[in-house]
Scaffold this motif. Sequence first.
Motif, mmCIF file in Angstrom:
data_model
loop_
_atom_site.group_PDB
_atom_site.id
_atom_site.type_symbol
_atom_site.label_atom_id
_atom_site.label_comp_id
_atom_site.label_asym_id
_atom_site.label_seq_id
_atom_site.Cartn_x
_atom_site.Cartn_y
_atom_site.Cartn_z
ATOM 1 N N GLU A 113 0.819 -1.212 0.000
ATOM 2 C CA GLU A 113 0.000 0.000 0.000
ATOM 3 C C GLU A 113 0.853 1.262 0.000
ATOM 4 O OE1 GLU A 113 -2.905 -0.033 3.207
ATOM 5 O OE2 GLU A 113 -2.932 -2.229 3.084
ATOM 6 N N LYS B 172 4.280 -0.880 3.916
ATOM 7 C CA LYS B 172 2.954 -1.255 4.414
ATOM 8 C C LYS B 172 2.282 -2.137 3.380
ATOM 9 C CE LYS B 172 -1.353 0.696 6.141
ATOM 10 N NZ LYS B 172 -2.122 1.922 6.355
ATOM 11 N N GLY B 173 1.850 -3.306 3.826
ATOM 12 C CA GLY B 173 1.176 -4.225 2.927
ATOM 13 C C GLY B 173 0.698 -5.445 3.684
ATOM 14 N N THR B 174 0.091 -6.355 2.951
ATOM 15 C CA THR B 174 -0.380 -7.590 3.569
ATOM 16 C C THR B 174 0.311 -8.775 2.914
ATOM 17 O OG1 THR B 174 -2.230 -7.617 2.021
ATOM 18 C CG2 THR B 174 -2.659 -6.671 4.184
ATOM 19 N N ASP B 175 0.596 -9.776 3.713
ATOM 20 C CA ASP B 175 1.219 -11.015 3.235
ATOM 21 C C ASP B 175 2.519 -10.775 2.471
ATOM 22 O OD1 ASP B 175 -0.883 -12.563 4.306
ATOM 23 O OD2 ASP B 175 -2.106 -12.179 2.510
#
Length: 127
Positions: free
Chosen positions: A60, A88-91
Amino acid sequence: MEFKMKEEAGFYTDLPFGRLDVAGDEEYGFRPNQLLVASLAVCSGGVLRKIMKKMRMEFEDIGIKTSVERNPEIADRVEKVHIHFIIKGTDLNEAKLHKALELTRKNCSMVRSVEGSIEIEETFELI
């Protein structure tokens, strides 16, 4: 680039994005060492962003913090720049991110330009 002297202090140049004022005193423009560090950080950040997209890493945001070590005995020479990426991020895969940072170092023209004269350290954290 062509630089013109300012009456009060420093120099300036007009570029397509706008005027760039540079001076040894922050009151009159960006200091040369600030521009050097900004060039290293933003070049690295841009390359990292492009590599992460190619590696299909979902993120992100990428923030960048820098710190600088200077040598006051040799004209306040920049000796080391630490570039810390806050991603910033997921997985996100840390191993994949380490590989992305290796590729970033190899492909950032600004980092490659100071290679052998300024130590560059890159680190990251995931949020």
